[in-house]
Design a protein around this motif. Structure first.
Motif, PDB file in Angstrom:
ATOM      1  N   VAL A  27     -14.298 123.462  41.177  1.00 54.49           N
ATOM      2  CA  VAL A  27     -13.222 122.660  41.763  1.00 54.49           C
ATOM      3  C   VAL A  27     -11.949 123.040  41.024  1.00 54.49           C
ATOM      4  N   LEU A  28     -10.961 123.516  41.766  1.00 56.17           N
ATOM      5  CA  LEU A  28      -9.781 124.150  41.181  1.00 56.17           C
ATOM      6  C   LEU A  28      -8.511 123.459  41.643  1.00 56.17           C
ATOM      7  N   VAL A  29      -7.646 123.122  40.697  1.00 54.32           N
ATOM      8  CA  VAL A  29      -6.300 122.646  41.008  1.00 54.32           C
ATOM      9  C   VAL A  29      -5.320 123.758  40.686  1.00 54.32           C
ATOM     10  N   SER A  30      -4.515 124.140  41.655  1.00 55.57           N
ATOM     11  CA  SER A  30      -3.564 125.227  41.427  1.00 55.57           C
ATOM     12  C   SER A  30      -2.364 125.070  42.342  1.00 55.57           C
ATOM     13  N   HIS A  31      -1.188 125.521  41.845  1.00 60.11           N
ATOM     14  CA  HIS A  31       0.007 125.581  42.674  1.00 60.11           C
ATOM     15  C   HIS A  31       0.173 126.954  43.312  1.00 60.11           C
ATOM     16  N   SER A  32      -0.726 127.874  43.000  1.00 58.84           N
ATOM     17  CA  SER A  32      -0.637 129.221  43.546  1.00 58.84           C
ATOM     18  C   SER A  32      -1.410 129.300  44.854  1.00 58.84           C
ATOM     19  N   SER A  33      -0.682 129.399  45.968  1.00 58.54           N
ATOM     20  CA  SER A  33      -1.334 129.501  47.273  1.00 58.54           C
ATOM     21  C   SER A  33      -2.172 130.766  47.360  1.00 58.54           C
ATOM     22  N   ASP A  34      -1.684 131.846  46.756  1.00 59.58           N
ATOM     23  CA  ASP A  34      -2.421 133.105  46.786  1.00 59.58           C
ATOM     24  C   ASP A  34      -3.742 132.969  46.044  1.00 59.58           C
ATOM     25  N   GLN A  35      -3.706 132.299  44.892  1.00 55.64           N
ATOM     26  CA  GLN A  35      -4.921 132.109  44.103  1.00 55.64           C
ATOM     27  C   GLN A  35      -5.924 131.233  44.853  1.00 55.64           C
ATOM     28  N   VAL A  36      -5.448 130.161  45.450  1.00 57.72           N
ATOM     29  CA  VAL A  36      -6.325 129.268  46.202  1.00 57.72           C
ATOM     30  C   VAL A  36      -6.927 129.985  47.407  1.00 57.72           C
ATOM     31  N   GLY A  37      -6.087 130.736  48.135  1.00 60.22           N
ATOM     32  CA  GLY A  37      -6.586 131.447  49.307  1.00 60.22           C
ATOM     33  C   GLY A  37      -7.603 132.510  48.957  1.00 60.22           C
ATOM     34  N   ARG A  38      -7.447 133.114  47.785  1.00 66.26           N
ATOM     35  CA  ARG A  38      -8.358 134.186  47.371  1.00 66.26           C
ATOM     36  C   ARG A  38      -9.688 133.651  46.861  1.00 66.26           C
ATOM     37  N   LEU A  39      -9.670 132.506  46.186  1.00 66.48           N
ATOM     38  CA  LEU A  39     -10.871 132.023  45.509  1.00 66.48           C
ATOM     39  C   LEU A  39     -11.666 130.984  46.306  1.00 66.48           C
ATOM     40  N   CYS A  40     -10.975 130.172  47.094  1.00 64.07           N
ATOM     41  CA  CYS A  40     -11.611 128.964  47.637  1.00 64.07           C
ATOM     42  C   CYS A  40     -12.150 129.170  49.048  1.00 64.07           C
ATOM     43  N   ASP A  41     -13.316 128.576  49.318  1.00 66.37           N
ATOM     44  CA  ASP A  41     -13.852 128.561  50.669  1.00 66.37           C
ATOM     45  C   ASP A  41     -13.556 127.238  51.364  1.00 66.37           C
ATOM     46  N   ARG A  42     -12.867 126.347  50.652  1.00 62.86           N
ATOM     47  CA  ARG A  42     -12.514 125.040  51.205  1.00 62.86           C
ATOM     48  C   ARG A  42     -11.293 124.523  50.447  1.00 62.86           C
ATOM     49  N   VAL A  43     -10.335 123.955  51.161  1.00 62.36           N
ATOM     50  CA  VAL A  43      -9.115 123.433  50.556  1.00 62.36           C
ATOM     51  C   VAL A  43      -8.911 121.985  50.965  1.00 62.36           C
ATOM     52  N   VAL A  44      -8.606 121.143  49.971  1.00 63.34           N
ATOM     53  CA  VAL A  44      -8.275 119.741  50.196  1.00 63.34           C
ATOM     54  C   VAL A  44      -6.799 119.565  49.853  1.00 63.34           C
ATOM     55  N   VAL A  45      -6.018 119.096  50.840  1.00 67.28           N
ATOM     56  CA  VAL A  45      -4.591 118.868  50.639  1.00 67.28           C
ATOM     57  C   VAL A  45      -4.356 117.374  50.453  1.00 67.28           C
ATOM     58  N   LEU A  46      -3.697 117.019  49.351  1.00 68.07           N
ATOM     59  CA  LEU A  46      -3.394 115.616  49.059  1.00 68.07           C
ATOM     60  C   LEU A  46      -1.902 115.368  49.206  1.00 68.07           C
ATOM     61  N   HIS A  47      -1.573 114.169  49.660  1.00 65.09           N
ATOM     62  CA  HIS A  47      -0.173 113.750  49.759  1.00 65.09           C
ATOM     63  C   HIS A  47      -0.098 112.257  49.458  1.00 65.09           C
ATOM     64  N   ALA A  48       0.651 111.926  48.423  1.00 68.38           N
ATOM     65  CA  ALA A  48       0.854 110.524  48.027  1.00 68.38           C
ATOM     66  C   ALA A  48      -0.471 109.794  47.840  1.00 68.38           C
ATOM     67  N   GLY A  49      -1.450 110.489  47.259  1.00 72.02           N
ATOM     68  CA  GLY A  49      -2.727 109.862  46.946  1.00 72.02           C
ATOM     69  C   GLY A  49      -3.730 109.825  48.074  1.00 72.02           C
ATOM     70  N   SER A  50      -3.378 110.369  49.239  1.00 68.68           N
ATOM     71  CA  SER A  50      -4.279 110.379  50.386  1.00 68.68           C
ATOM     72  C   SER A  50      -4.606 111.805  50.796  1.00 68.68           C
ATOM     73  N   MET A  51      -5.748 111.965  51.438  1.00 69.46           N
ATOM     74  CA  MET A  51      -6.179 113.271  51.893  1.00 69.46           C
ATOM     75  C   MET A  51      -5.617 113.535  53.289  1.00 69.46           C
ATOM     76  N   VAL A  52      -4.901 114.666  53.443  1.00 70.56           N
ATOM     77  CA  VAL A  52      -4.324 115.001  54.750  1.00 70.56           C
ATOM     78  C   VAL A  52      -5.014 116.205  55.380  1.00 70.56           C
ATOM     79  N   HIS A  53      -5.847 116.900  54.608  1.00 66.25           N
ATOM     80  CA  HIS A  53      -6.607 118.026  55.160  1.00 66.25           C
ATOM     81  C   HIS A  53      -7.805 118.287  54.275  1.00 66.25           C
ATOM     82  N   ASP A  54      -8.920 118.624  54.899  1.00 67.08           N
ATOM     83  CA  ASP A  54     -10.128 118.999  54.178  1.00 67.08           C
ATOM     84  C   ASP A  54     -10.865 120.019  55.025  1.00 67.08           C
ATOM     85  N   GLY A  55     -10.827 121.277  54.604  1.00 70.49           N
ATOM     86  CA  GLY A  55     -11.523 122.291  55.384  1.00 70.49           C
ATOM     87  C   GLY A  55     -10.970 123.680  55.171  1.00 70.49           C
TER      88      GLY A  55
END
Length: 403
Positions: free
Chosen positions: A212-240
């Motif tokens: 489970v990885l927290v990163s501000h690098s979109s390139d790093q996340v896109g390269r490593l992750c098979d799933r991305v969870v986007v959070l906004h103001a403490g809520s989940m706005v995307h999972d997949g």
């Protein structure tokens, strides 16, 4: 004839982390000092505010997956990672986790500054679940991976931030974890060590471990992750899907950028030359992607010899291309009024993602009339042939084997 074996899907894999209806509240005190807090104690809650860092979070992480937690600063991603790691307890809801976990959540976390690097290896390994025999067996590998053998018997309070990260990451990946939690700390290490870390993470993925990885690098996340969870103001706005998650994140950054530009004072509107607006768009011509930048210029006072400069940057501020009109065979308008300057960048070969356009007006002597940073943006669609800052169309051939 028997049926072929069924390939296991992600839904068939066991769940290693289950986050159910989790919310986390922090109490913020507005008092400026301990004295103020004592004098107002018991009177009212006027100086206290509840801040909900997470709200009703539900998340199942299956074994062997790599999940990226992304979002704006303050979105709750680091809080969620700490809740998963058991560093902080949720206000409501439950977290169930199984297997051995290793976490890199904060710089120097789990290290005692007055102990040496050697002593901290044993301390940190014990916290992560290794006994002394196991640590003895892995010690040489830990030190070799960290690359700080010359300082292993030095108190860690004398370590640089990069040395902290090297040793902490080395311990974490050598405790044989089933689950690895990584916050933004990897950005502190130097480039060779970051590459070593990425190679180790790739090795973990090949072994079927969960990350489970927290990163501000979109390139790093896109390269490593098979799933991305986007959070906004403490809520989940995307999972997949990672690509869709990164697009949502970038759109959020773009909205913030536009709001910031709109809030800036328009002091340059009275300059002799000023930029009224900037637009950028892409079009496709015979399979090639072109970028068209349109700049609306206000000529308040007739000036000869002025020029326009344009730069293309990544969302992280890296300049990819910059030019000005002084070397081009073109004369820009001098009559008072509004004029549209259109620049076409043909067959641009940038990798998929969002890019920013900055524009400036000035004279070849160096005098500047106006400049707008990140004035417009454009998107390059996902490339089927790879990822990165450039886009190519590779060919693959089979060469005959020479005996």
């Amino acid at each position: 004839m028997s049926n072929p074996p069924r390939v296991a899907s992600m839904h068939d894999l066991p769940t290693i982390v289950r986050v159910q209806d989790v919310s986390k509240r922090f109490v913020l005190h507005k008092d400026k000092s301990v004295k103020e807090r004592l004098t107002t104690f018991g009177r009212s809650r006027r100086h206290v505010r509840d801040f909900w860092a997470l709200r009703e979070m539900n998340l199942d992480i299956v074994s062997g997956s790599t999940v990226g937690l992304v979002g704006h600063n303050g979105s709750g991603k680091s809080t969620l990672l700490k809740v998963i790691g058991g560093i902080i307890q949720p206000t409501t809801g439950t977290v169930v986790r199984r297997g051995r976990m290793a976490a890199l959540l904060e710089l120097g976390a789990g290290f005692h500054p007055d102990l040496t690097g050697r002593e901290n290896v044993y301390l940190n390994a014990a916290i992560l679940g290794l006994n002394k025999f196991e640590t003895d067996r892995n010690f040489d590998d830990i030190v070799e991976f960290s690359g700080i053998s010359d300082f292993i018997d030095t108190q860690v309070k004398f370590y640089s931030s990069g040395m902290y990260v090297r040793l902490a990451f080395s311990v974490a990946v050598h405790v044989d974890p089933d689950l690895l939690l990584v916050d933004e700390v990897l950005a502190v290490g130097d480039e060779p060590f970051q590459r070593k870390c990425m190679d180790k993470i790739a090795e973990f993925q090949a072994e079927g471990r969960t990350i489970v990885l927290v990163s501000h690098s979109s390139d790093q996340v896109g390269r490593l992750c098979d799933r991305v969870v986007v959070l906004h103001a403490g809520s989940m706005v995307h999972d997949g899907d990672p690509a869709e998650g990164i697009r949502i994140l970038r759109d959020g950054y773009e909205a913030d950028r536009i709001n910031k530009i709109r809030s800036l004072p328009t002091a340059t509107a009275t300059a002799r030359l000023n930029i009224a607006s900037v637009e950028a768009e892409t079009n496709t011509d015979d399979g090639h992607t072109n970028v068209v930048v349109k700049v609306l210029v206000n000529v308040v006072e007739s000036i000869t010899g002025w020029g326009v400069g344009i730069s293309i940057e990544t969302t992280l501020g890296m300049t990819l291309y910059a030019m000005d009109s002084f070397g081009m065979d073109v004369t820009l308008p001098t009559s008072v009024g509004q004029h549209v300057i259109e620049l076409t960048l043909p067959d641009i070969r940038l990798g998929s993602g969002k890019y920013l356009v900055s524009v400036g007006l000035g004279l070849p002597t160096g005098e500047n009339f106006d400049r707008k940073n990140s004035a417009a943006s454009f998107d390059i669609p996902t490339d089927d042939y790879g990822m990165g800052l450039i886009r190519l169309k590779p060919t693959l051939t089979l060469a005959p084997l020479v005996q």
